[in-house]
Design a protein around this motif. Structure first.
Motif, PDB file in Angstrom:
ATOM      1  N   VAL A   1       0.808  -1.218   0.000  1.00 53.88           N
ATOM      2  CA  VAL A   1       0.000   0.000   0.000  1.00 53.88           C
ATOM      3  C   VAL A   1       0.840   1.267   0.000  1.00 53.88           C
ATOM      4  O   VAL A   1       0.313   2.362  -0.161  1.00 53.88           O
ATOM      5  CB  VAL A   1      -1.004   0.023   1.178  1.00 53.88           C
ATOM      6  CG1 VAL A   1      -1.968  -1.132   1.094  1.00 53.88           C
ATOM      7  CG2 VAL A   1      -0.312   0.069   2.501  1.00 53.88           C
ATOM      8  N   ARG A   2       2.139   1.134   0.171  1.00 52.77           N
ATOM      9  CA  ARG A   2       3.015   2.306   0.230  1.00 52.77           C
ATOM     10  C   ARG A   2       2.883   3.187  -1.011  1.00 52.77           C
ATOM     11  O   ARG A   2       2.714   4.400  -0.896  1.00 52.77           O
ATOM     12  CB  ARG A   2       4.466   1.882   0.402  1.00 52.77           C
ATOM     13  CG  ARG A   2       5.424   3.063   0.461  1.00 52.77           C
ATOM     14  CD  ARG A   2       6.884   2.677   0.549  1.00 52.77           C
ATOM     15  NE  ARG A   2       7.070   1.473   1.317  1.00 52.77           N
ATOM     16  CZ  ARG A   2       8.025   0.579   1.095  1.00 52.77           C
ATOM     17  NH1 ARG A   2       8.895   0.784   0.128  1.00 52.77           N
ATOM     18  NH2 ARG A   2       8.134  -0.495   1.828  1.00 52.77           N
ATOM     19  N   GLU A   3       2.962   2.596  -2.181  1.00 53.69           N
ATOM     20  CA  GLU A   3       2.944   3.390  -3.413  1.00 53.69           C
ATOM     21  C   GLU A   3       1.596   4.075  -3.642  1.00 53.69           C
ATOM     22  O   GLU A   3       1.570   5.260  -3.978  1.00 53.69           O
ATOM     23  CB  GLU A   3       3.342   2.541  -4.619  1.00 53.69           C
ATOM     24  CG  GLU A   3       3.631   3.343  -5.851  1.00 53.69           C
ATOM     25  CD  GLU A   3       4.785   4.345  -5.688  1.00 53.69           C
ATOM     26  OE1 GLU A   3       4.851   5.268  -6.513  1.00 53.69           O
ATOM     27  OE2 GLU A   3       5.595   4.232  -4.755  1.00 53.69           O
ATOM     28  N   PRO A   4       0.460   3.407  -3.461  1.00 59.13           N
ATOM     29  CA  PRO A   4      -0.812   4.135  -3.608  1.00 59.13           C
ATOM     30  C   PRO A   4      -0.951   5.286  -2.606  1.00 59.13           C
ATOM     31  O   PRO A   4      -1.486   6.339  -2.954  1.00 59.13           O
ATOM     32  CB  PRO A   4      -1.878   3.066  -3.369  1.00 59.13           C
ATOM     33  CG  PRO A   4      -1.208   1.776  -3.688  1.00 59.13           C
ATOM     34  CD  PRO A   4       0.236   1.969  -3.311  1.00 59.13           C
ATOM     35  N   ILE A   5      -0.461   5.100  -1.394  1.00 61.97           N
ATOM     36  CA  ILE A   5      -0.516   6.182  -0.406  1.00 61.97           C
ATOM     37  C   ILE A   5       0.373   7.331  -0.860  1.00 61.97           C
ATOM     38  O   ILE A   5      -0.041   8.492  -0.858  1.00 61.97           O
ATOM     39  CB  ILE A   5      -0.106   5.689   0.996  1.00 61.97           C
ATOM     40  CG1 ILE A   5      -1.140   4.701   1.539  1.00 61.97           C
ATOM     41  CG2 ILE A   5       0.076   6.872   1.950  1.00 61.97           C
ATOM     42  CD1 ILE A   5      -0.709   3.979   2.806  1.00 61.97           C
ATOM     43  N   ARG A   6       1.591   7.014  -1.275  1.00 60.37           N
ATOM     44  CA  ARG A   6       2.525   8.048  -1.727  1.00 60.37           C
ATOM     45  C   ARG A   6       1.945   8.820  -2.917  1.00 60.37           C
ATOM     46  O   ARG A   6       1.962  10.043  -2.944  1.00 60.37           O
ATOM     47  CB  ARG A   6       3.878   7.435  -2.112  1.00 60.37           C
ATOM     48  CG  ARG A   6       4.954   8.479  -2.400  1.00 60.37           C
ATOM     49  CD  ARG A   6       6.168   7.872  -3.076  1.00 60.37           C
ATOM     50  NE  ARG A   6       5.892   7.377  -4.413  1.00 60.37           N
ATOM     51  CZ  ARG A   6       5.721   8.158  -5.490  1.00 60.37           C
ATOM     52  NH1 ARG A   6       5.775   9.462  -5.387  1.00 60.37           N
ATOM     53  NH2 ARG A   6       5.476   7.631  -6.675  1.00 60.37           N
ATOM     54  N   MET A   7       1.393   8.093  -3.886  1.00 62.22           N
ATOM     55  CA  MET A   7       0.824   8.738  -5.070  1.00 62.22           C
ATOM     56  C   MET A   7      -0.376   9.617  -4.706  1.00 62.22           C
ATOM     57  O   MET A   7      -0.551  10.697  -5.270  1.00 62.22           O
ATOM     58  CB  MET A   7       0.432   7.685  -6.104  1.00 62.22           C
ATOM     59  CG  MET A   7       1.633   7.027  -6.749  1.00 62.22           C
ATOM     60  SD  MET A   7       1.262   5.633  -7.848  1.00 62.22           S
ATOM     61  CE  MET A   7      -0.133   6.181  -8.753  1.00 62.22           C
ATOM     62  N   SER A   8      -1.179   9.171  -3.762  1.00 61.54           N
ATOM     63  CA  SER A   8      -2.339   9.963  -3.329  1.00 61.54           C
ATOM     64  C   SER A   8      -1.887  11.236  -2.626  1.00 61.54           C
ATOM     65  O   SER A   8      -2.482  12.304  -2.818  1.00 61.54           O
ATOM     66  CB  SER A   8      -3.231   9.136  -2.411  1.00 61.54           C
ATOM     67  OG  SER A   8      -3.792   8.057  -3.131  1.00 61.54           O
ATOM     68  N   LEU A   9      -0.838  11.143  -1.829  1.00 62.55           N
ATOM     69  CA  LEU A   9      -0.322  12.334  -1.156  1.00 62.55           C
ATOM     70  C   LEU A   9       0.273  13.319  -2.155  1.00 62.55           C
ATOM     71  O   LEU A   9       0.118  14.538  -2.006  1.00 62.55           O
ATOM     72  CB  LEU A   9       0.699  11.944  -0.091  1.00 62.55           C
ATOM     73  CG  LEU A   9       0.110  11.229   1.121  1.00 62.55           C
ATOM     74  CD1 LEU A   9       1.218  10.636   1.984  1.00 62.55           C
ATOM     75  CD2 LEU A   9      -0.767  12.168   1.929  1.00 62.55           C
TER      76      LEU A   9
END
Length: 132
Positions: A19-27
């Protein structure tokens, strides 16, 4: 399901890492939208729709207690929420999109607080404060 998760973990799959990348992209998307919304002529504050999916995303992270292993995401979340809050500073009558942006900031802050509480205090890299 537990067997599948344990098997996947043994093979190097980790839900927090996944989930790290989707969170990073959303931020990143939140920060870009906040920058654009800071421009007076931006249409982002006219409607709630541009903010809705991101709000649901962070609400879901909090609801399902998705805690990242990467503490840098929490710092990034704090920065993104602050950027959103700053877009409406000094405005008395907030349009629907601005209110939605403030709601998104609240969702990000709630998720970040939950994650920080779950992870506990950060251990300094130099080892100071560590007990033996």
């Amino acid at each position: 399901l537990r067997g599948i998760v344990q098997s996947s973990a043994a093979k190097g799959f980790s839900i927090p890492r996944a989930v790290r990348e989707p969170i990073r992209m959303s931020l990143v998307a939140v920060r870009r939208m906040a920058e654009e919304a800071a421009i007076d002529s931006s249409p982002l504050f006219l409607g709630r729709a541009p903010w809705k999916n991101l709000g649901i995303f962070f609400e879901s992270l909090r609801h399902y207690e998705v805690i990242p292993e990467d503490r840098a995401l929490l710092s990034s979340a704090a920065s993104a929420a602050t950027s959103l809050r700053q877009t409406s500073e000094g405005r008395d009558d907030l349009p629907p999109g601005a209110r939605a942006a403030q709601g998104l900031a609240s969702e990000i802050e709630s998720w970040r607080k939950l994650a920080e509480e779950s992870l506990g205090p950060a251990i300094p890299e130099d080892g100071a404060g560590a007990t033996t």
